[in-house]
Every structure is written in structure tokens, then in C-alpha cells.
Design an enzyme around this catalytic site. Structure first.
Site, PDB file in Angstrom:
ATOM      1  N   GLY A   7      30.844  45.151  37.403  1.00  0.00           N
ATOM      2  CA  GLY A   7      29.870  44.539  38.302  1.00  0.00           C
ATOM      3  C   GLY A   7      29.644  43.049  38.152  1.00  0.00           C
ATOM      4  O   GLY A   7      28.598  42.546  38.559  1.00  0.00           O
ATOM      5  N   SER A   8      30.623  42.306  37.625  1.00  0.00           N
ATOM      6  CA  SER A   8      30.384  40.858  37.499  1.00  0.00           C
ATOM      7  C   SER A   8      30.335  40.200  38.886  1.00  0.00           C
ATOM      8  O   SER A   8      29.547  39.278  39.111  1.00  0.00           O
ATOM      9  CB  SER A   8      31.433  40.184  36.606  1.00  0.00           C
ATOM     10  OG  SER A   8      32.681  40.111  37.241  1.00  0.00           O
ATOM     11  N   ASN A   9      31.149  40.660  39.806  1.00  0.00           N
ATOM     12  CA  ASN A   9      31.106  40.113  41.171  1.00  0.00           C
ATOM     13  C   ASN A   9      29.790  40.484  41.856  1.00  0.00           C
ATOM     14  O   ASN A   9      29.166  39.650  42.520  1.00  0.00           O
ATOM     15  CB  ASN A   9      32.287  40.617  41.998  1.00  0.00           C
ATOM     16  CG  ASN A   9      33.543  39.818  41.744  1.00  0.00           C
ATOM     17  OD1 ASN A   9      33.687  38.701  42.223  1.00  0.00           O
ATOM     18  ND2 ASN A   9      34.447  40.364  40.941  1.00  0.00           N
ATOM     19  N   ARG A  16      37.934  52.781  45.624  1.00  0.00           N
ATOM     20  CA  ARG A  16      38.162  53.939  46.489  1.00  0.00           C
ATOM     21  C   ARG A  16      38.539  53.422  47.871  1.00  0.00           C
ATOM     22  O   ARG A  16      37.954  52.434  48.336  1.00  0.00           O
ATOM     23  CB  ARG A  16      36.854  54.735  46.557  1.00  0.00           C
ATOM     24  CG  ARG A  16      36.957  56.108  47.137  1.00  0.00           C
ATOM     25  CD  ARG A  16      35.602  56.804  47.060  1.00  0.00           C
ATOM     26  NE  ARG A  16      35.277  57.266  45.725  1.00  0.00           N
ATOM     27  CZ  ARG A  16      35.854  58.293  45.121  1.00  0.00           C
ATOM     28  NH1 ARG A  16      36.771  59.007  45.744  1.00  0.00           N
ATOM     29  NH2 ARG A  16      35.512  58.639  43.907  1.00  0.00           N
ATOM     30  N   LEU A  17      39.503  54.074  48.510  1.00  0.00           N
ATOM     31  CA  LEU A  17      39.890  53.641  49.859  1.00  0.00           C
ATOM     32  C   LEU A  17      38.866  54.130  50.863  1.00  0.00           C
ATOM     33  O   LEU A  17      38.251  55.177  50.681  1.00  0.00           O
ATOM     34  CB  LEU A  17      41.266  54.215  50.227  1.00  0.00           C
ATOM     35  CG  LEU A  17      42.465  53.721  49.412  1.00  0.00           C
ATOM     36  CD1 LEU A  17      43.742  54.405  49.900  1.00  0.00           C
ATOM     37  CD2 LEU A  17      42.594  52.209  49.513  1.00  0.00           C
ATOM     38  N   ASN A  56      36.669  42.696  51.098  1.00  0.00           N
ATOM     39  CA  ASN A  56      37.025  43.020  49.706  1.00  0.00           C
ATOM     40  C   ASN A  56      37.547  41.773  49.002  1.00  0.00           C
ATOM     41  O   ASN A  56      38.130  40.891  49.637  1.00  0.00           O
ATOM     42  CB  ASN A  56      38.118  44.091  49.697  1.00  0.00           C
ATOM     43  CG  ASN A  56      38.506  44.520  48.297  1.00  0.00           C
ATOM     44  OD1 ASN A  56      37.643  44.687  47.424  1.00  0.00           O
ATOM     45  ND2 ASN A  56      39.789  44.694  48.054  1.00  0.00           N
ATOM     46  N   HIS A 109      40.080  40.649  45.778  1.00  0.00           N
ATOM     47  CA  HIS A 109      41.140  41.251  44.962  1.00  0.00           C
ATOM     48  C   HIS A 109      41.765  40.185  44.060  1.00  0.00           C
ATOM     49  O   HIS A 109      42.051  39.071  44.511  1.00  0.00           O
ATOM     50  CB  HIS A 109      42.201  41.897  45.862  1.00  0.00           C
ATOM     51  CG  HIS A 109      43.215  42.653  45.080  1.00  0.00           C
ATOM     52  ND1 HIS A 109      42.961  43.900  44.549  1.00  0.00           N
ATOM     53  CD2 HIS A 109      44.464  42.320  44.685  1.00  0.00           C
ATOM     54  CE1 HIS A 109      44.017  44.302  43.875  1.00  0.00           C
ATOM     55  NE2 HIS A 109      44.953  43.368  43.946  1.00  0.00           N
TER      56      HIS A 109
END
Ligand code: GAR
Length: 206
Positions: A15-17, A90-91, A112, A114
Site C-alpha cells: 500500500g505505499s502507492n 486481480r484482473l 493502473n 505498473h
């Protein structure tokens, strides 16, 4: 005055983002609606609580369709405008994304982050794989979400040369810092209206 933008964060891990996004939202005088996780033990939940942010956990117990239906219900109840995936592993199905876009005049407002220069190294352990391959450069990609694995339209991509990183931990820390910077800048653009928001609609037009 601008209508406040309602943002939910989906996360499965540390959870850093998510933490950086919540803090940015608070610094802008607003608040993240909630953090959702599919993992009851995810570190992101404690981080969100510490920042007075509501959390929800829905585990995938009865199959994907049921899980997504429950998650959609949560998003609709809170009239969420934007969903920011921050380590959500999860997709999301095409059906889920279509139903959500249907509430925003057909616009996908699911994003998202990445830790690679997509399309290189999608999926899990991207940093580890890029570092092991000694690639010349790595980086971060911010993209719209589709039903594929890290495949949606790219919104922003920033590269970092790998040269100079002998220790994996240093490389990882730099990538994370870059992620937080890119994601919080994007959030600010949403909240300040530099990026248009198609607000949640109670009913969808047929
Ligand atoms: C981040 O590096 C994020 O980019 C990545 O998971 C990490 C979560 O870290 N996401 C993906 O790999 C998505 N395919 P965090 O929990 O500390 O934010």
C-alpha cells in the site's frame, strides 16, 4: 464551484502507492472515498486506517462474477468516479469494466500503475525480472485498465536507466518513488479538473 471527485483505491499489498494517493488527496483538501482490498491481511488496510480512510475487504469466495458484482455494488453505493488500482493483483473482467463505464457516459475511469515500461514485463515480479535481465532501462507506466494483464492504453510512461543500480533494493526504491510521483500528479490533475471527470450517473440511458 467544481464538484468533488470521488476516488476509490483498489490494492492487494503493502500500500505505499495507496498511502501516497490518500495523503495527496488530503493535501488537496479532499478525501479518498475508500480503499478496497481483496486480501484481509493486506498492509494497505492499516495504512488507510492510520490516515482515517474507510476500508472494505471483499474476498473472492464464490467465484469471479459474484466477487465483481459485490465490488460494483460498493462502487455504485459510493457513486465513485475514478478507480485507481495500486497494486491490485486481480484482473477486472470486460463485463465489470463495461458496467462501470456505463455509469460514466461510456468512459473508462479505471487506471493502473505498473513498475515497468509496458508492454515489457507485465504481471507479477516485474522489477525482479527486469533487474535479473540487466535491462538497460526500466520505468513506470500509468495506463487505463482493460480486461488484459497490464494492457490498457498508456497515459504516461517514464523511464529510469538501470545503470548505476547495483543493489536491487535501491532500484526498487527509485521505482516506487517514481510511481508515487506519477500517480499523485495524475490524481491532482483529476481533482483540479485538468483531466475531465465524467461523473457517476444514478441511472444509465438506454
Ligand atoms: C507497485 O509497484 C505497483 O506498480 C505494482 O504493485 C506494487 C504495489 O506496491 N502493481 C503491479 O504490478 C500491477 N500489475 P504498493 O502496495 O507498495 O503500492
Amino acid at each position: 464551484m467544481m464538484k468533488p471527485v470521488r476516488v476509490a483505491i483498489f490494492a492487494s499489498g503493502t500500500g505505499s502507492n495507496a498511502e501516497a494517493l490518500i495523503k495527496k488527496m488530503q493535501s488537496l483538501g479532499s478525501a479518498v472515498e475508500f480503499v478496497f482490498s481483496d486480501k484481509p491481511a493486506a498492509g494497505v488496510l492499516a495504512k488507510a486506517h492510520a490516515l482515517n480512510t474507510k476500508t472494505y475487504v471483499i474476498e473472492k469466495s464464490q467465484g469471479r462474477a459474484h466477487h465483481e458484482q459485490e465490488v460494483l455494488r460498493l462502487l455504485f453505493e459510493h457513486k465513485v468516479d475514478w478507480v485507481l488500482l495500486a497494486g491490485y493483483m486481480r484482473l477486472l473482467s470486460a463485463d465489470f469494466l463495461k458496467k462501470l463505464a456505463g455509469r460514466h457516459e461510456g468512459h473508462s475511469q479505471v487506471v493502473n500503475i505498473h513498475p515497468s515500461l509496458l508492454p515489457a514485463y507485465p504481471g507479477k515480479d516485474s522489477l525482479e525480472r527486469a533487474f535479473a535481465d540487466k535491462v538497460e532501462q526500466s520505468g513506470v507506466t500509468l495506463h487505463l485498465v482493460d480486461e488484459g494483464m497490464d494492457t490498457g492504453a498508456v497515459l504516461k510512461q517514464v523511464a529510469i536507466p538501470l545503470k548505476g543500480f547495483n543493489v536491487f533494493g535501491d532500484f526498487k526504491a527509485s521505482i516506487h518513488r517514481l510511481e508515487h510521483q506519477i500517480y499523485t500528479e495524475f490524481l491532482e490533475q483529476i481533482v483540479t479538473g485538468q483531466i475531465a471527470t465524467h461523473s457517476f450517473k444514478e441511472t444509465i440511458e438506454c
